[in-house]
Design a protein around this motif. Structure first.
Motif, mmCIF file in Angstrom:
data_model
loop_
_atom_site.group_PDB
_atom_site.id
_atom_site.type_symbol
_atom_site.label_atom_id
_atom_site.label_comp_id
_atom_site.label_asym_id
_atom_site.label_seq_id
_atom_site.Cartn_x
_atom_site.Cartn_y
_atom_site.Cartn_z
ATOM 1 N N GLU A 242 2.057 53.240 63.865
ATOM 2 C CA GLU A 242 1.490 54.328 64.651
ATOM 3 C C GLU A 242 0.312 53.859 65.490
ATOM 4 O OE1 GLU A 242 3.768 56.888 64.965
ATOM 5 O OE2 GLU A 242 1.813 57.798 65.287
ATOM 6 N N GLU B 12 7.245 59.572 66.809
ATOM 7 C CA GLU B 12 7.838 60.487 67.794
ATOM 8 C C GLU B 12 9.262 60.071 68.149
ATOM 9 O OE1 GLU B 12 3.875 61.977 70.274
ATOM 10 O OE2 GLU B 12 4.745 60.016 70.711
ATOM 11 N N SER C 146 8.766 69.400 70.499
ATOM 12 C CA SER C 146 7.465 70.007 70.129
ATOM 13 C C SER C 146 7.612 70.853 68.869
ATOM 14 C CB SER C 146 6.938 70.908 71.251
ATOM 15 O OG SER C 146 6.880 70.201 72.448
ATOM 16 N N MET D 148 8.081 68.506 65.843
ATOM 17 C CA MET D 148 6.856 67.766 65.525
ATOM 18 C C MET D 148 5.843 68.695 64.840
ATOM 19 S SD MET D 148 6.886 64.500 66.053
ATOM 20 C CE MET D 148 5.185 63.908 66.143
ATOM 21 N N GLN D 149 5.720 69.920 65.385
ATOM 22 C CA GLN D 149 4.818 70.901 64.753
ATOM 23 C C GLN D 149 5.225 71.143 63.309
ATOM 24 O OE1 GLN D 149 4.626 74.553 67.038
ATOM 25 N NE2 GLN D 149 3.788 73.465 68.813
ATOM 26 N N ILE E 190 6.903 69.149 61.270
ATOM 27 C CA ILE E 190 6.572 67.981 60.452
ATOM 28 C C ILE E 190 5.094 67.993 60.104
ATOM 29 C CG2 ILE E 190 6.199 65.485 60.597
ATOM 30 C CD1 ILE E 190 8.886 65.282 61.987
ATOM 31 N N GLN E 191 4.271 68.281 61.125
ATOM 32 C CA GLN E 191 2.840 68.266 60.877
ATOM 33 C C GLN E 191 2.401 69.399 59.951
ATOM 34 O OE1 GLN E 191 1.855 68.003 64.967
ATOM 35 N NE2 GLN E 191 2.068 65.775 64.963
ATOM 36 N N SER E 192 2.983 70.591 60.149
ATOM 37 C CA SER E 192 2.551 71.724 59.328
ATOM 38 C C SER E 192 3.072 71.601 57.900
ATOM 39 C CB SER E 192 2.999 73.043 59.955
ATOM 40 O OG SER E 192 4.407 73.155 59.860
ATOM 41 N N GLN F 219 3.506 68.807 56.538
ATOM 42 C CA GLN F 219 2.994 67.524 56.049
ATOM 43 C C GLN F 219 4.091 66.701 55.387
ATOM 44 O OE1 GLN F 219 -0.641 68.554 53.821
ATOM 45 N NE2 GLN F 219 -1.673 68.020 55.724
ATOM 46 N N SER G 92 6.928 61.608 56.858
ATOM 47 C CA SER G 92 7.901 61.068 57.792
ATOM 48 C C SER G 92 7.597 59.610 58.022
ATOM 49 C CB SER G 92 7.811 61.807 59.118
ATOM 50 O OG SER G 92 8.191 63.130 58.931
#
Lengths: 525, 525
Positions: A7, A37, A400, A403-404, A406-408, A410, A413
Motif C-alpha cells: 500500500e 484498490e 466507491s 471500497m466504502q 470494505i472500510q466500514s 473493516q 482485505s
C-alpha cells in the motif's frame, strides 16, 4: 531495512535537494490505483465478466483513440468534453468518449451484422471532475451490447436481465432500474403540443426531474426554452407518473396516448417487454418512470437507468427514489420531495449544466436501444442499419460503494495472494530458502522469501503479519540437515502459538497443498 | 435472418448512399481486436498474471496520460516518439511511453519504499509501425518490477526466474535470455580507452551487434562516432564473446578486467547472480552476452533480453542467435553469421535508426536494474533512491506467435464460452425457452437462445455448429407438456446422430451440470 509494502502512502513531493523538482500528481481527474484498490477493481471486473460470458458475450477491444471525425457529431453539446491528441503530423485523433461509438464504428468497419459483445475499458471526458461523486476524467465503462436484427424486445429484455443479474452479483445493495421508452416520451410531447423542433431540448429538461422539483423543470421549459405554460402542464401530468404494469394499463386506457402512433407503438413494445421481464424475474427491481429521458440523441427505443441506494451523491439525503419500486403509480412530486427541497437547493442549482450523456448522479448504469448509429457509419442506407441495444455499467460508482463497504466493515482485505512465506531461523540459509521457493513455484504454490542473505527472524514475521500470509515455512540449520522443515499456519498464531509442525521435505508439497486448499475452503475461495 | 457472429469480416467502407462517408479505419499503428484475438490475449494475460502473483506480485494502475514533464528527458532521442495531448486549456499531458517511468513516479508520489508490482497495460509510441513484426503505436507491456533496498542480486535473480517461467508457461517455443551487466560493459569501454563522453553512444553501437556484423558496427564507431580504430578493436575482442559460467571465469582471470573497478564490481555481482540462477534452474536458458547493451540510459546494473525462435522478424532467416545457449564461449562473429550477411544486409541497413528503447526485433522481453530513476523524481538525494529491477514482456510478440500457432494447427478455437443452446422444435415456445434459459443462468450455466419468437430448427442448429456450442437443449410442445426436454451433445453429432436424451425438467440442472463438467474435463479445462 524495508519490508515489502503493497500500500502506498499519501502524495507528497519531496524537495530535499536542489535536483529538478517534479510535480508528482496525476493529471486532473485521473488517479493512481493502489494494489488494494486494484484487487477490488479486479473483483468487480471478474464478477461482471462472468455474467456477460454466461449470456454468450464475447469481448472486443478498440484503440484508446479514434480518428477525430469518428467521434465528431455524436455527442451533441458534450463534444466539447472530448480530448484531442496534438497534431504531431499525420492523422487527427481523439481519445474515446464512450465505448458505444467505437463499437458502432467496429461493426460498420468489420461488416459484423450480429454480435453479443462486451467491452470493459477506460473512456475519457474533459469534464469538471467530482472525485467524491466518482466522476473522473479517466474512468471505466463496462458495456454489454447486442447487435443484430431480431424479434422485438427479446434482446432488450435479456440486456435488462443481465443488468439486474450483474448488480445483484456485485452486491451493491438494493437497486431500482428506471425504465422508459423514447417513443412513449415522443408521443407525450406530441400530444401535449410541443413543437417538433423543441422535442429534444424539452426532453432534456424532463430528464432533470430526478434532481429538481417539477416547478423548476417547468420554469426551465417555459422561461428558458419558451414553451407555452399549458403545454408544460400537460407534459407534467404524464412525466410525474411512475409505477409498473399498472402504469402501462393506465396508458393503454388513455385515449390520447392510443391516438398517437408513436406512443401506441411504444406502449405495445413495453407490454411485450414486461412479459419477457416477468419470465426473467426482473419486474421487482423495475420502475416504469415517464420522467426518464436520457440525454443522448441516438436512443430510439427503450431506455433505462439503474439507481442504487449506496450510489447517491454524498450531498443528497437518502430519499424515496432508491426505494424498491412500488406497484402503485406514484405522483413523482410527492415521493421525490425529500431530495428536492430545503437547504440543498442552492447547491443543486450549481449543477444545472448537467452532463446529459453522463450516467447521472446516483445512477450506476444506463443504456437503451439505438437502431440507427451503425447505419450512420455504414453509409446510411436502410440495409446497412444494424439495430443495437445495450447497457453501460459505471464501475467507478460500484468501486466507491465496495471500497466504502470494505472500510466500514473493516474487512481484512489483502491485495497480495501469497500463500507461503519461506523463512530462516538463524544463519540465513539463503540458498536453502531459494531452493524451497523454487520447489513451491514449480508446484504452483504462491511463495515469497525475504530478500536478505541473513534476515532477522522478527523482520520475516513482520512481513508475514503485514501481508497476512497464511503459512510460514521455517528452515532451521539442524532440522534442515535432517531433511525437515516447519510449517506454521499464521492465521491461528495468536490462539495456538507454538512452533508449527515438523515435516519431511519430501512430504512438503503434498502436505502444504493439502493445508492450503483447506485454508482456501475455510476462507471461502 | 442473421446469426450471432463472433468474428468480424474485412475492413470496408460502405458508400452506398449519399450520407456522410466515414473513414472507418483505426488510427495508424492501432488495431481492433476481434473476439478470437481477445480470447488469445486473455489467455496470455492470465498466464502471465498467474506467474506474477505466484511470486508475490501485486498490481497497480496509473493513468494512460501523465503530465508532460514527468516523461520529458527520460527516453533520450526517443522522446520524439511521445504522443502529446492537445492543449485544450489546463495541464499539458502526454500518453505514457512505457510503464517504468509511471511506476517510478508512482513510487516517489506515494512514498512507497518497497513493492513487487506488476502492470499490464497499453503504452503509446509514434513510431513507424511494422505490423508484420508486431510493432504497433498502441501496444501492451506486461511489466514486473521489484523495488526496494535488498541484498545484491536476490531480486534480480527472481525477476530472471519469473521471466523464464513466464516464457515457458506461454509455450512460445525455445528461448534464450541474453544477459549482461552495465558495469562490465562500462569497464570494457574504460579499459579499451573510450573517452567518458562517448561511452553511451559507443554502447548503443555495440547493441546493434545482434543485427549487424562486427565490421559494420566498428565502422559506425570509427567513421560516424570518431572512435580510434585500435580502441574499437579492443572493444571488439570483448563484445564478440558470449557463453555462460565459462565466460565469467575467463573474465575473472582477465587482469585488465580485474584492474578496472567497474568491471570488477560487475563480475563479482554476476558471480553471485549465477549462483542464484543455478538454484532457480535458469542457467540452461541463459547466454552471458557481452554485446548486449540496451539503449535506455537509466539501467545501472544487470541487463537482459529474451529472444524466442518464433519471434524472429519474418524477413530474417532462422539463425543461431535463438539456439539454446551453449556452454562454450563463442566468438559472436562466427555463430551469428547467418543473420548478418548475404542478401538481407541492404534491408537491414534501412533499420539502422533502431529504436533503442524498444524491445528489439526478434526479442520478446527485456529489462534490467535501474537504481536511480525513482530518485530523480523523489528529489535526487541519496536517501530518496529506491533501487529497482524489472522486466517488460512484449505481449504483441507473444500474441503473433500464438495466433500463428492456432492458425497453423487449425485448432478449433472458439471465442465464445456458451455451454448450452436452448432450442425449440416447432411453434417457437419462446416463453418456455426464456424460462429454461433463466433457470440455467441462475445455476451459472452459460446459455443462449435464438432471438426470434418462432425460429426455424435449421437456423438454430446453424448457430450451434458455428459457435461450437457443446450442448443443445431441445424443447418440443408435446414433450414440454409432459415436463420433459431433450439434451443433445453436439460434439458427437456426426458420430451418434440421434435425437438426444429425454430428461425430466426437474432433473435438468443436475443432469446438465454433470454433463458439462464431464465435457469440460474431456476438453482439458
Amino acid at each position: 531495512k524495508k519490508n515489502l509494502e503493497s500500500e502506498g502512502g499519501t502524495l507528497k513531493n519531496k524537495t530535499k535537494s536542489n535536483a529538478p523538482k517534479y510535480n508528482l500528481k496525476t493529471p486532473k481527474g485521473t488517479k493512481d490505483w493502489s494494489p488494494l484498490e486494484m484487487s477490488v477493481r479486479e473483483h468487480i471486473f471478474s464478477t461482471i465478466t462472468e455474467v456477460f460470458k454466461k449470456h454468450g458475450g464475447v469481448t472486443i477491444d478498440t484503440p484508446v483513440f479514434e480518428l477525430k471525425e469518428i467521434l465528431a457529431g455524436k455527442y451533441g453539446e458534450d463534444s466539447k468534453l472530448i480530448y484531442d491528441l496534438q497534431d504531431q503530423g499525420g492523422e487527427i485523433c481523439s481519445l474515446r468518449y464512450d465505448l458505444t461509438v467505437p463499437f458502432a464504428r467496429y461493426l460498420a468497419a468489420n461488416s459484423t451484422s450480429s454480435i453479443k459483445r462486451y467491452h470493459i475499458a477506460k473512456v475519457y471526458r474533459r469534464d469538471q471532475p467530482a472525485m467524491t461523486k466518482g466522476r473522473m476524467r479517466e474512468f471505466y465503462q463496462c458495456d454489454f451490447d447486442i447487435a443484430g436484427s431480431f424479434d422485438p424486445m427479446i434482446p432488450d429484455s435479456e440486456v435488462l436481465a443481465i443488468l439486474a443479474e450483474t448488480l445483484t452479483k456485485l452486491d451493491v445493495g438494493p437497486f431500482t432500474i428506471k425504465l422508459n421508452h423514447r417513443k412513449i416520451l415522443d408521443g407525450i410531447f406530441e400530444i401535449s403540443g410541443v413543437p417538433q423542433d423543441k422535442i429534444r431540448t424539452i426532453s432534456s429538461a424532463v430528464d432533470k426531474l430526478d434532481k429538481l422539483p417539477w416547478e423548476e423543470v417547468k420554469k426551465e421549459m417555459t422561461d428558458e426554452k419558451g414553451l407555452d405554460g399549458d403545454v408544460a402542464d400537460r407534459i407534467g401530468e404524464y412525466v410525474k407518473l411512475s409505477g409498473s404494469r399498472d402504469l402501462l394499463e393506465k396508458l393503454k386506457a388513455d385515449s390520447k396516448m392510443q391516438s398517437n402512433d408513436s406512443a401506441k407503438k411504444g406502449i405495445e413494445e413495453m407490454e411485450v417487454l414486461f412479459n419477457y421481464l416477468e419470465i426473467f424475474g426482473v419486474l421487482p427491481q423495475l420502475s416504469f418512470d415517464l420522467s426518464l429521458a436520457r440525454g443522448l440523441d441516438y436512443y430510439t427505443g427503450v431506455i433505462y437507468e439503474a439507481v442504487v441506494e449506496g450510489s447517491r451523491a454524498p450531498t443528497l439525503a437518502p430519499a424515496a427514489t432508491a426505494a424498491p419500486a412500488g406497484s402503485k403509480i406514484q405522483p413523482k412530486g410527492v415521493t421525490h420531495t425529500g431530495t428536492k427541497q430545503g437547504s440543498k437547493d442552492a447547491e443543486l442549482k450549481h449543477e444545472s449544466d448537467i452532463d446529459e450523456s453522463q450516467i447521472g448522479v446516483g445512477s450506476i448504469a444506463a443504456g437503451g436501444r439505438y437502431d440507427e448509429l451503425v447505419g450512420m457509419f455504414a453509409g446510411g442506407a436502410a440495409k446497412d442499419q444494424i439495430p443495437c441495444v445495450g447497457v453501460s455499467i459505471g464501475v467507478e460508482r460500484v468501486f466507491s460503494i465496495l471500497m466504502q463497504k470494505i472500510q466500514s466493515e473493516q474487512q481484512a482485505s489483502r491485495a497480495k495472494q501469497t500463500e507461503v512465506y519461506v523463512m530462516a531461523i538463524g544463519d540465513g540459509l539463503l540458498a536453502e530458502r531459494m531452493q524451497i521457493a523454487k520447489q513451491l513455484w514449480d508446484n504452483n504454490i504462491k511463495a515469497e522469501f525475504f530478500y536478505k542473505s541473513k534476515p532477522k527472524l522478527p523482520k520475516q514475521f513482520e512481513v508475514v503479519d503485514k501481508e497476512q500470509i497464511p503459512f510460514g515455512l521455517l528452515l532451521a540449520p539442524r532440522e534442515w540437515a535432517e531433511g525437515q522443515v516447519r510449517v506454521k499456519e499464521q492465521r491461528g498464531k495468536e490462539e495456538g502459538g507454538g512452533n508449527g509442525d515438523l515435516i519431511k521435505i519430501d512430504d512438503l508439497i503434498p502436505e502444504l497443498s493439502k493445508r492450503i486448499s483447506e485454508w482456501k475452503k475455510n476462507e471461502g475461495f
